[in-house]
Design an enzyme around this catalytic site. Structure first.
Site, PDB file in Angstrom:
ATOM      1  N   GLU A   8      -1.917   1.738 -14.577  1.00 53.41           N
ATOM      2  CA  GLU A   8      -0.548   1.254 -14.398  1.00 53.41           C
ATOM      3  C   GLU A   8      -0.521   0.322 -13.203  1.00 53.41           C
ATOM      4  O   GLU A   8      -0.695   0.757 -12.071  1.00 53.41           O
ATOM      5  CB  GLU A   8       0.419   2.424 -14.152  1.00 53.41           C
ATOM      6  CG  GLU A   8       1.834   1.946 -13.947  1.00 53.41           C
ATOM      7  CD  GLU A   8       2.607   2.725 -12.894  1.00 53.41           C
ATOM      8  OE1 GLU A   8       3.842   2.724 -12.944  1.00 53.41           O
ATOM      9  OE2 GLU A   8       1.987   3.335 -11.994  1.00 53.41           O
ATOM     10  N   ASP A  27      -2.386   6.132 -12.184  1.00 61.93           N
ATOM     11  CA  ASP A  27      -1.041   5.818 -11.699  1.00 61.93           C
ATOM     12  C   ASP A  27      -1.081   4.884 -10.492  1.00 61.93           C
ATOM     13  O   ASP A  27      -2.001   4.948  -9.680  1.00 61.93           O
ATOM     14  CB  ASP A  27      -0.379   7.150 -11.281  1.00 61.93           C
ATOM     15  CG  ASP A  27       1.060   6.984 -10.867  1.00 61.93           C
ATOM     16  OD1 ASP A  27       1.852   6.501 -11.689  1.00 61.93           O
ATOM     17  OD2 ASP A  27       1.398   7.328  -9.718  1.00 61.93           O
ATOM     18  N   ASP A  34       0.837  -1.200   0.000  1.00 62.76           N
ATOM     19  CA  ASP A  34       0.000   0.000   0.000  1.00 62.76           C
ATOM     20  C   ASP A  34       0.877   1.257   0.000  1.00 62.76           C
ATOM     21  O   ASP A  34       0.671   2.186  -0.776  1.00 62.76           O
ATOM     22  CB  ASP A  34      -0.911  -0.020   1.238  1.00 62.76           C
ATOM     23  CG  ASP A  34      -2.071   0.970   1.140  1.00 62.76           C
ATOM     24  OD1 ASP A  34      -2.006   1.890   0.318  1.00 62.76           O
ATOM     25  OD2 ASP A  34      -3.041   0.811   1.909  1.00 62.76           O
TER      26      ASP A  34
HETATM   27 CA    CA Z   1      -1.319   3.482  -1.043  1.00 66.12          CA
END
Ligand code: CA
Length: 484
Positions: A260, A230, A193
């Site tokens: 992406e 992104d 993350d």
């Molecule tokens: Ca994140």
């Protein structure tokens, strides 16, 4: 129609705030090359001001309009110039994809004290110490914008964690009190993350609401036709799908979107596309196959170039590419395709049926700077041929590890028109120097002369069975088309 996307920037385009003006001036030429959509770089103010490529997002609403981070303009120009570039592309019949960077923010206006747990950067599910008080860059008030377009102010509760304690000047990784990493992200380092800066807590309701407000404003302000998203592997899939659906709802537009998701692993890409099938992904496995083929000094098995790629497994969801701003030399994901193979790599994405190809601007026009990139020889010709010639039945001859080829039959002649079709293409790629290979282009071309569109090879005559022995030189790529 053969769609063709252009990535309209590279890492080292001049930081002179002149990029939007150059794009606007270039729109007609791009259309003449067959470009149908342009992906423009992140247009909002980054922490690096005029030097920020755009991924160090500071203020999503500052499209080069407010005096923040040391300038009004961004690296690419002002808001007015940005909107003018989009208008110029639209007037040339080209769609515009805007780059959205929602994973993180940088360059905060002030720090805050938070309680946070230190995390093992190599295994983000593991705490490596007790909770502590740290000073973090999480306060975003955007004084230069003074609440224009949105009065939302960001504080630490909008973020999940960061990698810097200002008070002790320590690098590390911390998870803020009461937060947890999103489980629907890439599993590298246990949980990927966190990428950089302060990590946005995307599923926090007030953050989600603000990002929907922003996205709606941005898409309406820009008039964009679609999105490039992104860093998806660092953002919860739950957030991405919900936000994108909301954008389509709010704007009433189809919003073609390419994401992406940077991985070698085809299975991960397919899992992300899932049942929803609401966004395409860049074909990262194909980029790596092209890269390996280019550096293997003739030892690569060209027959397997599309093995385990997205364009092979799920062609309508694949955006194919050779290079981008991250893979170019000197960048974070540096993995350039060797120069000798770049024309062949472009033939593989531009002249075949499957996939939606994306041409890298630096490969088209070259770019200077610390890590210069030379224009790929013949790329303009390959782009034009995609639009004009690469149509119709495709016949593959992927039967030799060192020498592959394919043909497109072209479009059948207009009704009432005499003779063979004037379109179609035959391609040879060799990794072991000059060679000859017989390809079938279709009996409708019998008796026709085909010439090498890139020069350097003798013309051939198609026999009555629709076949000919085509040649390729030491450079490794030959492309034949019906002689005009
Ligand atoms: Ca994140």
């Amino acid at each position: 129609m053969n769609g063709m996307l252009l990535q309209g920037f590279s890492w080292h385009v001049p930081a002179d705030s002149g990029h939007w003006e150059r794009i606007a001036a270039d729109a007609k030429r791009l259309a003449s090359l067959g470009v149908t959509a342009v992906w423009l770089p992140p247009a909002y103010k980054g922490q690096g001001g005029v030097n920020d490529v755009g991924y160090g997002v500071y203020d999503l609403y500052d499209l080069g309009e407010f005096d923040q981070q040391g300038s009004v303009a961004t690296k690419y120009g002002t808001k007015e110039q940005y909107l003018q570039a989009i208008r110029a592309l639209h007037e040339a019949g080209i769609h515009v994809l805007v780059d959205t960077v929602l994973n993180h923010k940088m360059g905060a206006d002030a720090t805050e004290w938070v309680t946070a747990t230190p995390i093992d950067p190599a295994d983000r599910n593991q705490a490596i110490g007790p909770e502590e008080r740290i000073e973090v860059w999480t306060r975003f008030d955007f004084p230069g914008r003074a609440d224009a377009y949105s009065d939302f102010h960001w504080d630490w509760t909008c973020f999940q964690g960061t990698d810097w304690d200002e008070a002790t000047q320590r690098q590390g990784l911390w998870l803020f009190e009461g937060k947890q990493w999103n489980s629907q992200v890439d599993s590298e380092y246990g949980n990927f993350d966190y990428l950089m800066g302060v990590d946005v807590h995307l599923t926090e309701p007030k953050v989600m609401d603000e990002l929907v407000h922003w996205g709606t404003w941005y898409l309406n302000t820009s008039g964009a036709d679609g999105l490039r998203m992104d860093a998806l592997k660092h953002m919860g899939r739950d957030f991405t799908m919900a936000w994108l659906e909301k954008m389509r709802e709010e704007t009433g537009r189809e919003l073609f979107t390419v994401g992406e998701f940077w991985t070698h692993d085809l299975a991960e890409l397919r899992k992300f596309i899932g049942e929803d099938r609401t966004l395409a992904l860049f074909d990262v496995p194909l980029h790596f196959a092209l890269q390996r083929a280019s550096w293997s000094r003739g030892e690569y098995d060209l027959r397997a170039i599309f093995a385990d790629t997205l364009v092979d497994a799920d062609p309508t969801m694949a955006v194919t590419f050779v290079e981008n701003h991250d893979t170019q030399e000197g960048q974070s994901l540096q993995s350039p395709v060797a120069e000798w193979f770049r024309p062949a790599a472009y033939a593989l994405i531009l002249l075949r049926e499957a996939g939606y190809p994306c041409v890298f601007q630096a490969d088209l026009d070259g770019v200077g700077g610390e890590h210069p990139i030379a224009p790929v020889p013949g790329l303009e010709t390959l782009m034009r041929l995609r639009a004009s010639h690469a149509h119709g039945i495709q016949r593959d001859a992927f039967d030799d590890s060192e020498l592959i080829g394919w043909s497109r039959e072209g479009l059948s002649s207009e009704e009432g028109e005499e003779g063979a079709p004037s379109t179609g293409v035959a391609v040879l790629i060799s990794q072991s120097g000059a060679a000859v290979k017989t390809l079938e282009v279709g009996a409708c071309h019998a008796g026709q002369v085909w010439e090498c569109a890139l020069g350097g090879q003798e013309s051939v005559i198609i026999n009555e069975d629709g076949m000919a022995a085509f040649t390729v030189g030491d450079e490794g790529l030959a492309v034949f088309i019906p002689k005009a």
